[in-house]
Scaffold this active site. Sequence first.
Site, PDB file in Angstrom:
ATOM      1  CB  CYS A 270      -0.956   0.087   1.191  1.00 17.07           C
ATOM      2  SG  CYS A 270      -2.112  -1.249   1.286  1.00 17.07           S
TER       3      CYS A 270
ATOM      4  N   GLY B 128      -0.799  -1.059   6.494  1.00 11.80           N
ATOM      5  CA  GLY B 128      -0.497  -1.931   7.637  1.00 11.80           C
ATOM      6  C   GLY B 128      -1.680  -2.824   7.927  1.00 11.80           C
TER       7      GLY B 128
ATOM      8  CE  LYS C 280      11.427  -3.213  -5.115  1.00 11.04           C
ATOM      9  NZ  LYS C 280      11.762  -4.569  -5.579  1.00 11.04           N
TER      10      LYS C 280
ATOM     11  CD  GLU D  72       9.448 -12.093  -8.421  1.00 10.27           C
ATOM     12  OE1 GLU D  72       8.739 -11.557  -7.572  1.00 10.27           O
ATOM     13  OE2 GLU D  72      10.683 -12.009  -8.386  1.00 10.27           O
TER      14      GLU D  72
ATOM     15  CE  LYS E 214      13.190 -11.785  -9.591  1.00  5.37           C
ATOM     16  NZ  LYS E 214      13.841 -11.607  -8.337  1.00  5.37           N
TER      17      LYS E 214
ATOM     18  CD  GLU F  27      16.239 -14.098  -7.154  1.00  3.24           C
ATOM     19  OE1 GLU F  27      15.613 -14.603  -6.203  1.00  3.24           O
ATOM     20  OE2 GLU F  27      15.954 -12.989  -7.629  1.00  3.24           O
TER      21      GLU F  27
HETATM   22  C1  F6R Z   1      11.192 -11.031  -5.515  1.00  3.08           C
HETATM   23  C2  F6R Z   1      11.005 -10.023  -4.497  1.00  3.08           C
HETATM   24  C3  F6R Z   1      10.591 -10.464  -3.146  1.00  3.08           C
HETATM   25  C4  F6R Z   1      11.427  -9.717  -2.085  1.00  3.08           C
HETATM   26  C5  F6R Z   1      10.922 -10.043  -0.684  1.00  3.08           C
HETATM   27  C6  F6R Z   1      11.777  -9.389   0.387  1.00  3.08           C
HETATM   28  O1  F6R Z   1      11.605 -10.474  -6.727  1.00  3.08           O
HETATM   29  O2  F6R Z   1      11.170  -8.863  -4.733  1.00  3.08           O
HETATM   30  O3  F6R Z   1      10.703 -11.834  -2.993  1.00  3.08           O
HETATM   31  O4  F6R Z   1      12.762 -10.093  -2.235  1.00  3.08           O
HETATM   32  O5  F6R Z   1       9.601  -9.602  -0.558  1.00  3.08           O
HETATM   33  O6  F6R Z   1      11.809  -8.003   0.236  1.00  3.08           O
HETATM   34  P1  F6R Z   1      12.935  -7.131   0.926  1.00  3.08           P
HETATM   35  O7  F6R Z   1      14.235  -7.490   0.293  1.00  3.08           O
HETATM   36  O8  F6R Z   1      12.535  -5.729   0.664  1.00  3.08           O
HETATM   37  O9  F6R Z   1      12.932  -7.482   2.375  1.00  3.08           O
END
Ligand code: F6R
Length: 614
Positions: free
Chosen positions: A2, A107, A609, A494, A491, A487
Amino acid sequence: MCGIVGFTSRNKSAVGPLVNGLRRLEYRGYDSAGVALESAEGIKVYKQTGKVAKLDNLLSRALPESERGKYTIGIAHTRWATHGLPTVANAHPHVADNGSLALVHNGIIENYAALRAGLEKRGVKFLSQTDTEVIAHLIAAFDKGDLLAAAAEALKRVEGTYGIAAISEKHPGEMVVARKGSPLVIGVGEDDIVVASDVSAIVAYTRQVIYLKDGDIARITPNGVDIHTLDNSPVTREVQEVDWDIGAIEKGGYEHFMIKEIFEQPDALANTIRGRLDPAGGTAFLSGLSLSPRDLAAVRRVVIVGCGTSLHAGMVGKYLFEKLADIPTDPEQAAEFRYSNPIVGPNDWVMALSQSGETADTLAAVRESIRKGALVSGLCNVVGSTIAREAGRGVYLHAGPEISVASTKAFTAQVTALLMMALKLGRTRRLSFEDGDRLVKEISRLPELVKKVLEGNEAIAKVAEKYAKADDMFFIGRGMLHPVALEGALKIKEVAYVHAEGYQAAELKHGPIALLSEKTPVVALLADIPGKEKTLGNVQECRARLAPVIGVVTEGDEAAAAAVTDALTIPKTCAELSPIVTVVALQLFAYHVARLRGCEIDQPRNLAKSVTVE
Ligand code: F6R
């Protein structure tokens, strides 16, 4: 997860800045969006399902330019659904008190059901299924003439995490914001104040920012920011300068952020490495760690916590720490770790890996480790993020803003940072100067090595064309290439929605091989590391089941190139750097498969993200 934006100005309309801010934050969630705007006539709310562009269309129809000037204050939100479907009713802002108060929230409110039941008993009518709406009604109920005091009273009753922004017709020109567990940053411009869940929505207006701390609540007017604790004690938070500008968060001619960020890796890694190698000592300097050689010598075990791509980087870290520093190392999925009553103490070094520095489970793992007296460090990309601050010591990745939801440059920067940490730790133990010196030299070449992989972009795109229609893929690697196989599979899942699984190369024949056929490409990681010959044997096993094999092979390795159906070429380097050059080829492969399949590359379905919920 969000995105929140708030804007208030002495003289400008809030509409454009709010929508622009939402566009910048869209990567945090994109299933619905909304704004609440205040003028002398009261508050108006506009909401829409889908992406911010749809909200923008709605606003274009509803609010002609000639009317926009009267709205100089407003709040906005782009949602990643937790409680309730992505509908207009569940989109934020949520309103209370007959629409006189509007609120946006990032949250999760864990006790929302009990709070809602209590409010309903008192006759409050709910309009949505969200956990958020209770906060709006609580603030309205506590408002006896002071919006900040009312919000503080409401938030004292809330369990869970929040970043909020609220406006009220009863307090014209005023916005109240607060945070606990979800990030909130205030940008202080000359005539405007912008609030957002991250700085990328702020830098278009100002680079002077205040990072709120957990438990802070602030009253914002165009004249300034007044910060308190929930108990109403005033606090001062310093204004800091963001060290990058708007160019860093624009596409700069690339079609997608993902490909831009893949191509940024030579520069990103140069920044991760800059000033951190010590050729004279055959080691690394990592001043942010604030650890003496004596502290490092006392470390008996390393635990690396993270989620998703960061976890995969941590899994590579295990091989690096064990190989270079002879230290047992356990990579742990952060949520599993935090709920496992982990056995960690003063001789354990817990490293939290997180691009965003806000991932809820990784943050909780940090808190649990601190509670248990472990040595804790954060390896984060986002400066000033919660994990970076709470860990107290750590290493910033300096990879620059990562906007694409799929993480790319953060992974290579994390592995590079871990490699330098393993080198440093190794040099306080049995790693010789000669070995350290060899690594220092090779790490300095890393940006060049990655550039070479990128030069193969077109060739990789051609291979992607051959396999873009596959529904299932396997990725295999051994040793430190096993996490890279995971990984690579992540990739392509996703961004291209291809079902993919990563395995240790030797594990394939213990079951998954049953699924192989001419329709299941296998991506085999064949960089020059110990065990490569064995992986070549596994390649033969796959080909004997008619599966086409795409090999990531070192240039000049003719035997490996001949063993596979198609080759993605990487430059020759040492084993420790092979995960980095290999993953770059896999990132390009996933990107091109996704492009050919017509996927929404930067904002894949269901994802967001910065996962700030558990
Ligand atoms: C995959 C991806 C997610 C993040 C995960 C952790 O491409 O982006 O798997 O790696 O959500 O995020 P961070 O690194 O921000 O803790």
